[in-house]
Design a protein around this motif. Sequence first.
Motif, PDB file in Angstrom:
ATOM      1  N   ARG A  73       0.825  -1.200   0.000  1.00 34.32           N
ATOM      2  CA  ARG A  73       0.000   0.000   0.000  1.00 34.32           C
ATOM      3  C   ARG A  73       0.866   1.260   0.000  1.00 34.32           C
ATOM      4  N   ARG A  74       1.952   1.244   0.759  1.00 36.37           N
ATOM      5  CA  ARG A  74       2.856   2.397   0.771  1.00 36.37           C
ATOM      6  C   ARG A  74       3.475   2.624  -0.605  1.00 36.37           C
ATOM      7  N   ARG A  75       3.843   1.547  -1.267  1.00 36.58           N
ATOM      8  CA  ARG A  75       4.403   1.669  -2.617  1.00 36.58           C
ATOM      9  C   ARG A  75       3.377   2.254  -3.575  1.00 36.58           C
ATOM     10  N   LEU A  76       2.126   1.811  -3.466  1.00 34.73           N
ATOM     11  CA  LEU A  76       1.079   2.327  -4.347  1.00 34.73           C
ATOM     12  C   LEU A  76       0.830   3.813  -4.097  1.00 34.73           C
ATOM     13  N   VAL A  77       0.781   4.185  -2.815  1.00 31.05           N
ATOM     14  CA  VAL A  77       0.584   5.599  -2.489  1.00 31.05           C
ATOM     15  C   VAL A  77       1.752   6.434  -2.987  1.00 31.05           C
ATOM     16  N   ASN A  78       2.959   5.923  -2.841  1.00 31.02           N
ATOM     17  CA  ASN A  78       4.144   6.630  -3.317  1.00 31.02           C
ATOM     18  C   ASN A  78       4.093   6.825  -4.832  1.00 31.02           C
ATOM     19  N   ARG A  79       3.732   5.756  -5.544  1.00 28.52           N
ATOM     20  CA  ARG A  79       3.622   5.841  -7.005  1.00 28.52           C
ATOM     21  C   ARG A  79       2.546   6.835  -7.404  1.00 28.52           C
ATOM     22  N   LEU A  80       1.407   6.792  -6.700  1.00 28.16           N
ATOM     23  CA  LEU A  80       0.314   7.702  -7.019  1.00 28.16           C
ATOM     24  C   LEU A  80       0.726   9.154  -6.838  1.00 28.16           C
ATOM     25  N   MET A  81       1.415   9.460  -5.745  1.00 32.49           N
ATOM     26  CA  MET A  81       1.851  10.831  -5.510  1.00 32.49           C
ATOM     27  C   MET A  81       2.891  11.269  -6.525  1.00 32.49           C
ATOM     28  N   GLU A  82       3.763  10.347  -6.940  1.00 32.91           N
ATOM     29  CA  GLU A  82       4.742  10.681  -7.986  1.00 32.91           C
ATOM     30  C   GLU A  82       4.039  11.028  -9.293  1.00 32.91           C
ATOM     31  N   VAL A  83       3.017  10.244  -9.627  1.00 33.76           N
ATOM     32  CA  VAL A  83       2.266  10.508 -10.856  1.00 33.76           C
ATOM     33  C   VAL A  83       1.555  11.854 -10.778  1.00 33.76           C
ATOM     34  N   ILE A  84       0.927  12.149  -9.631  1.00 30.93           N
ATOM     35  CA  ILE A  84       0.223  13.430  -9.460  1.00 30.93           C
ATOM     36  C   ILE A  84       1.198  14.598  -9.553  1.00 30.93           C
ATOM     37  N   ALA A  85       2.362  14.474  -8.910  1.00 30.65           N
ATOM     38  CA  ALA A  85       3.356  15.543  -8.965  1.00 30.65           C
ATOM     39  C   ALA A  85       3.867  15.750 -10.384  1.00 30.65           C
ATOM     40  N   THR A  86       4.094  14.645 -11.100  1.00 31.77           N
ATOM     41  CA  THR A  86       4.553  14.745 -12.490  1.00 31.77           C
ATOM     42  C   THR A  86       3.511  15.423 -13.366  1.00 31.77           C
ATOM     43  N   LEU A  87       2.234  15.030 -13.185  1.00 34.38           N
ATOM     44  CA  LEU A  87       1.160  15.652 -13.962  1.00 34.38           C
ATOM     45  C   LEU A  87       1.051  17.146 -13.662  1.00 34.38           C
ATOM     46  N   ALA A  88       1.213  17.515 -12.396  1.00 32.20           N
ATOM     47  CA  ALA A  88       1.160  18.930 -12.038  1.00 32.20           C
ATOM     48  C   ALA A  88       2.274  19.711 -12.727  1.00 32.20           C
ATOM     49  N   ALA A  89       3.482  19.134 -12.745  1.00 33.32           N
ATOM     50  CA  ALA A  89       4.603  19.798 -13.415  1.00 33.32           C
ATOM     51  C   ALA A  89       4.350  19.917 -14.912  1.00 33.32           C
ATOM     52  N   LEU A  90       3.792  18.853 -15.515  1.00 34.81           N
ATOM     53  CA  LEU A  90       3.497  18.891 -16.951  1.00 34.81           C
ATOM     54  C   LEU A  90       2.432  19.926 -17.274  1.00 34.81           C
ATOM     55  N   VAL A  91       1.431  20.061 -16.402  1.00 36.32           N
ATOM     56  CA  VAL A  91       0.395  21.072 -16.619  1.00 36.32           C
ATOM     57  C   VAL A  91       1.001  22.472 -16.572  1.00 36.32           C
ATOM     58  N   ALA A  92       1.899  22.713 -15.606  1.00 35.64           N
ATOM     59  CA  ALA A  92       2.549  24.027 -15.506  1.00 35.64           C
ATOM     60  C   ALA A  92       3.359  24.334 -16.765  1.00 35.64           C
ATOM     61  N   VAL A  93       4.102  23.333 -17.233  1.00 38.66           N
ATOM     62  CA  VAL A  93       4.897  23.530 -18.450  1.00 38.66           C
ATOM     63  C   VAL A  93       3.983  23.726 -19.654  1.00 38.66           C
ATOM     64  N   ALA A  94       2.890  22.967 -19.703  1.00 35.60           N
ATOM     65  CA  ALA A  94       1.967  23.070 -20.837  1.00 35.60           C
ATOM     66  C   ALA A  94       1.336  24.461 -20.910  1.00 35.60           C
ATOM     67  N   VAL A  95       0.987  25.025 -19.750  1.00 30.31           N
ATOM     68  CA  VAL A  95       0.409  26.375 -19.736  1.00 30.31           C
ATOM     69  C   VAL A  95       1.394  27.380 -20.319  1.00 30.31           C
ATOM     70  N   LEU A  96       2.662  27.276 -19.918  1.00 28.87           N
ATOM     71  CA  LEU A  96       3.677  28.190 -20.443  1.00 28.87           C
ATOM     72  C   LEU A  96       3.845  28.009 -21.949  1.00 28.87           C
ATOM     73  N   VAL A  97       3.879  26.769 -22.397  1.00 34.27           N
ATOM     74  CA  VAL A  97       4.036  26.500 -23.829  1.00 34.27           C
ATOM     75  C   VAL A  97       2.858  27.067 -24.611  1.00 34.27           C
ATOM     76  N   ILE A  98       1.645  26.884 -24.098  1.00 33.37           N
ATOM     77  CA  ILE A  98       0.462  27.402 -24.780  1.00 33.37           C
ATOM     78  C   ILE A  98       0.520  28.925 -24.890  1.00 33.37           C
ATOM     79  N   VAL A  99       0.931  29.576 -23.792  1.00 31.34           N
ATOM     80  CA  VAL A  99       1.029  31.038 -23.812  1.00 31.34           C
ATOM     81  C   VAL A  99       2.063  31.491 -24.842  1.00 31.34           C
ATOM     82  N   ILE A 100       3.236  30.851 -24.841  1.00 29.20           N
ATOM     83  CA  ILE A 100       4.300  31.236 -25.771  1.00 29.20           C
ATOM     84  C   ILE A 100       3.867  31.027 -27.216  1.00 29.20           C
ATOM     85  N   VAL A 101       3.287  29.871 -27.499  1.00 27.85           N
ATOM     86  CA  VAL A 101       2.860  29.571 -28.866  1.00 27.85           C
ATOM     87  C   VAL A 101       1.761  30.530 -29.308  1.00 27.85           C
TER      88      VAL A 101
END
Length: 282
Positions: A6-34
């Motif tokens: 369960r700890r491994r699953l929670v850890n993986r889930l939080m890693e995925v959420i953090a990665t998605l958050a970072a990708l969303v931030a980068v995507a917003v910047l890319v959209i603005v620039i383009v």
Amino acid sequence: MNRYRRRRLVNRLMEVIATLAALVAVAVLVIVIVSVARRGAGAISWDFFSKPQALFGQPGGGMANALIGTILLVALATAMAVPLGVLTAVYLTEFAPKRLAVAVQIVIDVLAGLPTIVIGIFVYALLVIGHTQSGLAGAVALAIIMLPLVTRATQEVLLLVPPTLREASLALGVRRWRTVIGVILPSSVGGILTGTVLAVARAAGETAPLLFTSSIFANTVETDVTKALPNIPVLIFQYSEQADPALHEQAWAAALVLMGFVLVASLAAKALLARTRKRLGA
């Protein structure tokens, strides 16, 4: 075993959420620039940088006067805000009594949260009423905006300097002010530079304070800071209110130039930071 899984699953889930958050931030910047590049890249040319703006209703022209005015405004504001902000941060972290430091810190935090239009009105009442709009008044308004950013960034990086460096210098009989100048500030120059770049980037795009302090200007290159200096943010605001699509395209191009300026400033700060670390042997 189940708890470990369960700890491994929670850890993986939080890693995925953090990665998605970072990708969303980068995507917003890319959209603005383009988006900005698609609308403004067509107006970028040599004439755009070398010619002043045309009179309203006439075709052609560029933004040379606004570019030069923006550079002068930001340079003046930086010359005012950076020394005062660094000295304030040094006083708060190294010399101020605790009660006084808390009071000054509250003032800095309140100043950082003030709407920029309020700062513009304040400078308008202080320096424009009874006189005239000027580049100096605009620079003062931008400097007030930059001051808390530079102070907070410098303060945070000064607090990260290991106490052992201070203690070693003081143990050798070095006076406190010499310790600050010779040991603490050189160790913090990278963070101070980064905070300065962030403050400059914010000041370069501010419109509200300049509407009150430096928005009345002709379509000529002006370098006298006692007169209103043309600047990109106000020009973008003025062009956006016009019905001419060509002016809209120039406004988008000016926004693209501002974004490019922030990028170049950030890269320059990174290069200087790397050079400083190399010189200090970090």
